[in-house]
Design a protein around this motif. Sequence first.
Motif, PDB file in Angstrom:
ATOM      1  N   ALA A  44      20.165  -8.669   4.516  1.00 28.07           N
ATOM      2  CA  ALA A  44      19.980  -9.422   3.268  1.00 28.07           C
ATOM      3  C   ALA A  44      19.122  -8.645   2.279  1.00 28.07           C
ATOM      4  CB  ALA A  44      19.354 -10.780   3.569  1.00 28.07           C
ATOM      5  N   LEU A  45      18.062  -8.013   2.770  1.00 28.30           N
ATOM      6  CA  LEU A  45      17.180  -7.236   1.896  1.00 28.30           C
ATOM      7  C   LEU A  45      17.893  -6.014   1.337  1.00 28.30           C
ATOM      8  CD1 LEU A  45      13.878  -7.428   3.979  1.00 28.30           C
ATOM      9  CD2 LEU A  45      14.264  -8.456   1.743  1.00 28.30           C
ATOM     10  N   LEU A  46      18.618  -5.301   2.195  1.00 27.76           N
ATOM     11  CA  LEU A  46      19.348  -4.115   1.729  1.00 27.76           C
ATOM     12  C   LEU A  46      20.430  -4.512   0.727  1.00 27.76           C
ATOM     13  CD1 LEU A  46      19.791  -2.098   5.061  1.00 27.76           C
ATOM     14  CD2 LEU A  46      18.194  -1.636   3.197  1.00 27.76           C
ATOM     15  N   GLY A  47      21.146  -5.587   1.021  1.00 26.11           N
ATOM     16  CA  GLY A  47      22.197  -6.031   0.115  1.00 26.11           C
ATOM     17  C   GLY A  47      21.648  -6.465  -1.236  1.00 26.11           C
ATOM     18  N   ALA A  48      20.576  -7.255  -1.211  1.00 35.74           N
ATOM     19  CA  ALA A  48      20.006  -7.735  -2.475  1.00 35.74           C
ATOM     20  C   ALA A  48      19.471  -6.594  -3.319  1.00 35.74           C
ATOM     21  CB  ALA A  48      18.893  -8.739  -2.184  1.00 35.74           C
ATOM     22  N   SER A  49      18.783  -5.645  -2.681  1.00 39.40           N
ATOM     23  CA  SER A  49      18.167  -4.557  -3.444  1.00 39.40           C
ATOM     24  C   SER A  49      19.196  -3.578  -3.991  1.00 39.40           C
ATOM     25  CB  SER A  49      17.142  -3.809  -2.580  1.00 39.40           C
ATOM     26  OG  SER A  49      17.762  -3.255  -1.440  1.00 39.40           O
ATOM     27  N   LEU A  50      20.172  -3.192  -3.157  1.00 41.08           N
ATOM     28  CA  LEU A  50      21.109  -2.134  -3.545  1.00 41.08           C
ATOM     29  C   LEU A  50      22.365  -2.651  -4.255  1.00 41.08           C
ATOM     30  CD1 LEU A  50      20.863   0.067  -0.327  1.00 41.08           C
ATOM     31  CD2 LEU A  50      19.757   0.456  -2.540  1.00 41.08           C
ATOM     32  N   LEU A  51      22.768  -3.878  -3.965  1.00 42.00           N
ATOM     33  CA  LEU A  51      23.980  -4.407  -4.587  1.00 42.00           C
ATOM     34  C   LEU A  51      23.708  -5.268  -5.817  1.00 42.00           C
ATOM     35  CD1 LEU A  51      26.023  -5.485  -1.404  1.00 42.00           C
ATOM     36  CD2 LEU A  51      26.118  -3.329  -2.675  1.00 42.00           C
ATOM     37  N   GLU A  52      22.490  -5.821  -5.918  1.00 41.67           N
ATOM     38  CA  GLU A  52      22.209  -6.756  -6.997  1.00 41.67           C
ATOM     39  C   GLU A  52      21.062  -6.314  -7.900  1.00 41.67           C
ATOM     40  OE1 GLU A  52      23.961  -9.375  -7.775  1.00 41.67           O
ATOM     41  OE2 GLU A  52      25.299  -9.426  -6.040  1.00 41.67           O
ATOM     42  N   VAL A  53      19.878  -6.114  -7.316  1.00 41.90           N
ATOM     43  CA  VAL A  53      18.682  -5.886  -8.123  1.00 41.90           C
ATOM     44  C   VAL A  53      18.735  -4.547  -8.866  1.00 41.90           C
ATOM     45  CG1 VAL A  53      16.173  -5.643  -8.084  1.00 41.90           C
ATOM     46  CG2 VAL A  53      17.290  -7.355  -6.631  1.00 41.90           C
ATOM     47  N   LEU A  54      18.979  -3.461  -8.156  1.00 35.64           N
ATOM     48  CA  LEU A  54      18.996  -2.142  -8.806  1.00 35.64           C
ATOM     49  C   LEU A  54      20.112  -2.017  -9.849  1.00 35.64           C
ATOM     50  CD1 LEU A  54      18.078   0.340  -5.915  1.00 35.64           C
ATOM     51  CD2 LEU A  54      16.718  -0.248  -7.932  1.00 35.64           C
ATOM     52  N   PRO A  55      21.355  -2.404  -9.541  1.00 41.83           N
ATOM     53  CA  PRO A  55      22.387  -2.335 -10.590  1.00 41.83           C
ATOM     54  C   PRO A  55      22.039  -3.160 -11.819  1.00 41.83           C
ATOM     55  CG  PRO A  55      23.405  -2.606  -8.438  1.00 41.83           C
ATOM     56  CD  PRO A  55      21.933  -2.797  -8.239  1.00 41.83           C
ATOM     57  N   GLY A 200      10.302  -6.240 -22.111  1.00 39.25           N
ATOM     58  CA  GLY A 200      10.712  -4.850 -21.931  1.00 39.25           C
ATOM     59  C   GLY A 200      10.338  -4.271 -20.580  1.00 39.25           C
ATOM     60  N   TRP A 201       9.431  -4.951 -19.872  1.00 31.45           N
ATOM     61  CA  TRP A 201       8.991  -4.476 -18.564  1.00 31.45           C
ATOM     62  C   TRP A 201       9.861  -4.989 -17.424  1.00 31.45           C
ATOM     63  CZ3 TRP A 201       5.009  -1.126 -17.288  1.00 31.45           C
ATOM     64  CH2 TRP A 201       4.205  -0.706 -18.365  1.00 31.45           C
ATOM     65  N   THR A 202      10.841  -5.828 -17.738  1.00 32.61           N
ATOM     66  CA  THR A 202      11.651  -6.424 -16.680  1.00 32.61           C
ATOM     67  C   THR A 202      12.389  -5.393 -15.830  1.00 32.61           C
ATOM     68  OG1 THR A 202      11.936  -8.395 -18.059  1.00 32.61           O
ATOM     69  CG2 THR A 202      13.410  -8.148 -16.171  1.00 32.61           C
ATOM     70  N   PRO A 203      13.001  -4.345 -16.409  1.00 32.85           N
ATOM     71  CA  PRO A 203      13.650  -3.338 -15.551  1.00 32.85           C
ATOM     72  C   PRO A 203      12.676  -2.667 -14.582  1.00 32.85           C
ATOM     73  CG  PRO A 203      14.368  -3.089 -17.814  1.00 32.85           C
ATOM     74  CD  PRO A 203      13.238  -4.070 -17.844  1.00 32.85           C
ATOM     75  N   VAL A 204      11.442  -2.467 -15.036  1.00 31.11           N
ATOM     76  CA  VAL A 204      10.431  -1.869 -14.158  1.00 31.11           C
ATOM     77  C   VAL A 204      10.112  -2.827 -13.009  1.00 31.11           C
ATOM     78  CG1 VAL A 204       8.047  -1.040 -14.007  1.00 31.11           C
ATOM     79  CG2 VAL A 204       9.447  -0.489 -16.010  1.00 31.11           C
ATOM     80  N   LEU A 205       9.953  -4.129 -13.335  1.00 34.26           N
ATOM     81  CA  LEU A 205       9.677  -5.105 -12.284  1.00 34.26           C
ATOM     82  C   LEU A 205      10.823  -5.149 -11.272  1.00 34.26           C
ATOM     83  CD1 LEU A 205       8.023  -7.475 -11.078  1.00 34.26           C
ATOM     84  CD2 LEU A 205       9.487  -8.971 -12.426  1.00 34.26           C
ATOM     85  N   LEU A 206      12.057  -5.104 -11.767  1.00 33.87           N
ATOM     86  CA  LEU A 206      13.199  -5.135 -10.849  1.00 33.87           C
ATOM     87  C   LEU A 206      13.217  -3.889  -9.966  1.00 33.87           C
ATOM     88  CD1 LEU A 206      16.070  -6.587 -13.079  1.00 33.87           C
ATOM     89  CD2 LEU A 206      14.645  -7.755 -11.405  1.00 33.87           C
ATOM     90  N   GLY A 207      12.821  -2.744 -10.539  1.00 38.33           N
ATOM     91  CA  GLY A 207      12.706  -1.531  -9.728  1.00 38.33           C
ATOM     92  C   GLY A 207      11.658  -1.694  -8.636  1.00 38.33           C
ATOM     93  N   LEU A 208      10.528  -2.317  -8.993  1.00 38.68           N
ATOM     94  CA  LEU A 208       9.474  -2.588  -8.005  1.00 38.68           C
ATOM     95  C   LEU A 208       9.943  -3.610  -6.970  1.00 38.68           C
ATOM     96  CD1 LEU A 208       6.355  -2.806 -10.370  1.00 38.68           C
ATOM     97  CD2 LEU A 208       6.940  -0.939  -8.795  1.00 38.68           C
ATOM     98  N   ALA A 209      10.731  -4.600  -7.435  1.00 37.62           N
ATOM     99  CA  ALA A 209      11.258  -5.602  -6.510  1.00 37.62           C
ATOM    100  C   ALA A 209      12.180  -4.957  -5.484  1.00 37.62           C
ATOM    101  CB  ALA A 209      12.012  -6.683  -7.292  1.00 37.62           C
ATOM    102  N   ALA A 210      13.054  -4.064  -5.961  1.00 36.67           N
ATOM    103  CA  ALA A 210      13.952  -3.349  -5.043  1.00 36.67           C
ATOM    104  C   ALA A 210      13.153  -2.490  -4.074  1.00 36.67           C
ATOM    105  CB  ALA A 210      14.934  -2.498  -5.848  1.00 36.67           C
ATOM    106  N   ALA A 211      12.083  -1.864  -4.575  1.00 40.34           N
ATOM    107  CA  ALA A 211      11.228  -1.041  -3.713  1.00 40.34           C
ATOM    108  C   ALA A 211      10.597  -1.893  -2.619  1.00 40.34           C
ATOM    109  CB  ALA A 211      10.141  -0.367  -4.551  1.00 40.34           C
ATOM    110  N   SER A 212      10.148  -3.090  -2.987  1.00 36.25           N
ATOM    111  CA  SER A 212       9.544  -3.988  -2.001  1.00 36.25           C
ATOM    112  C   SER A 212      10.543  -4.347  -0.912  1.00 36.25           C
ATOM    113  CB  SER A 212       9.051  -5.259  -2.701  1.00 36.25           C
ATOM    114  OG  SER A 212       8.622  -6.219  -1.759  1.00 36.25           O
ATOM    115  N   MET A 213      11.741  -4.710  -1.314  1.00 36.00           N
ATOM    116  CA  MET A 213      12.772  -5.087  -0.336  1.00 36.00           C
ATOM    117  C   MET A 213      13.144  -3.920   0.574  1.00 36.00           C
ATOM    118  SD  MET A 213      15.303  -7.411  -2.684  1.00 36.00           S
ATOM    119  CE  MET A 213      14.671  -8.773  -3.670  1.00 36.00           C
TER     120      MET A 213
END
Length: 259
Positions: A44-55, A200-213
């Motif tokens: 679930a973590l790999l799927g959410a980070s690589l298929l949803e959050v990062l794209p 404007g910081w939302t893409p950075v937060l999503l990058g950090l979110a993907a990193a966390s996952m």
Amino acid sequence: MSILAIILIATAAGSLLSLLLAAVVALSARPHWVPVLVSYAIGALLGASLLEVLPEAVLMKDGNIETVAKALLGGILLFFLLEKLVLWRHCHDEICEAHGSHGHSHDHGRSALMITVGDTFHNFVDGVIIAGAFLVDFRLGVVTALAIIAHEIPQEIGDFLILLHSGYSRTKALLINLLTGVATLAGALVGYFALSMLEGWTPVLLGLAAASMLYVALSDLLPGLHKRAEIASTLQQLVLIGLGIGSVALIGYVIGNGH
């Protein structure tokens, strides 16, 4: 219903669901369930980070591959450092929960303190991540919340057992886990109001979110699967990881077509 209400409902429901399921499993004394939950959570973590959050982060108006990649790299290093700080603060010798306990008697609260501090911070970050995802897109928020709930269940089971190992009663251990879960709501509120002003910081937060996952999945959860190296166990783990990934992809597809 306002987006803030949706965020708070999602975080509260996720925290209560993961805590209740963890308590049921832990109190039922069925430890063989945990590897199953962990394998699914990794997927679930790999799927959410690589298929949803990062794209989603890359495709945003203020996002680009270079910015998101830097946030991802910085996030992995940040979570590594934060995990180290928690261990250094509460573990001053080689005989502790982080390095592996050499005894079966309770440890007079040392592990409990470490796990409570770490879990509170982790839950706060989860709340910020969920808020950021919902602010970007409803579908992304649901998928992100699902992934976080999936990995919270085995984590809460582990936390609950460590608290019992530290000498706490079952009632007190459950209460402590419930209180640390409040940090998720605090993180959601901070994330909502901060990101509403700093769009404007939302893409950075999503990058950090993907990193966390990714960090939790690959650093904290995946190594534990290698303790069961038999072919049958490995195949089971692969199937469950695939189910975790598939669940995220399916939910994203269904919600995406519905909106």
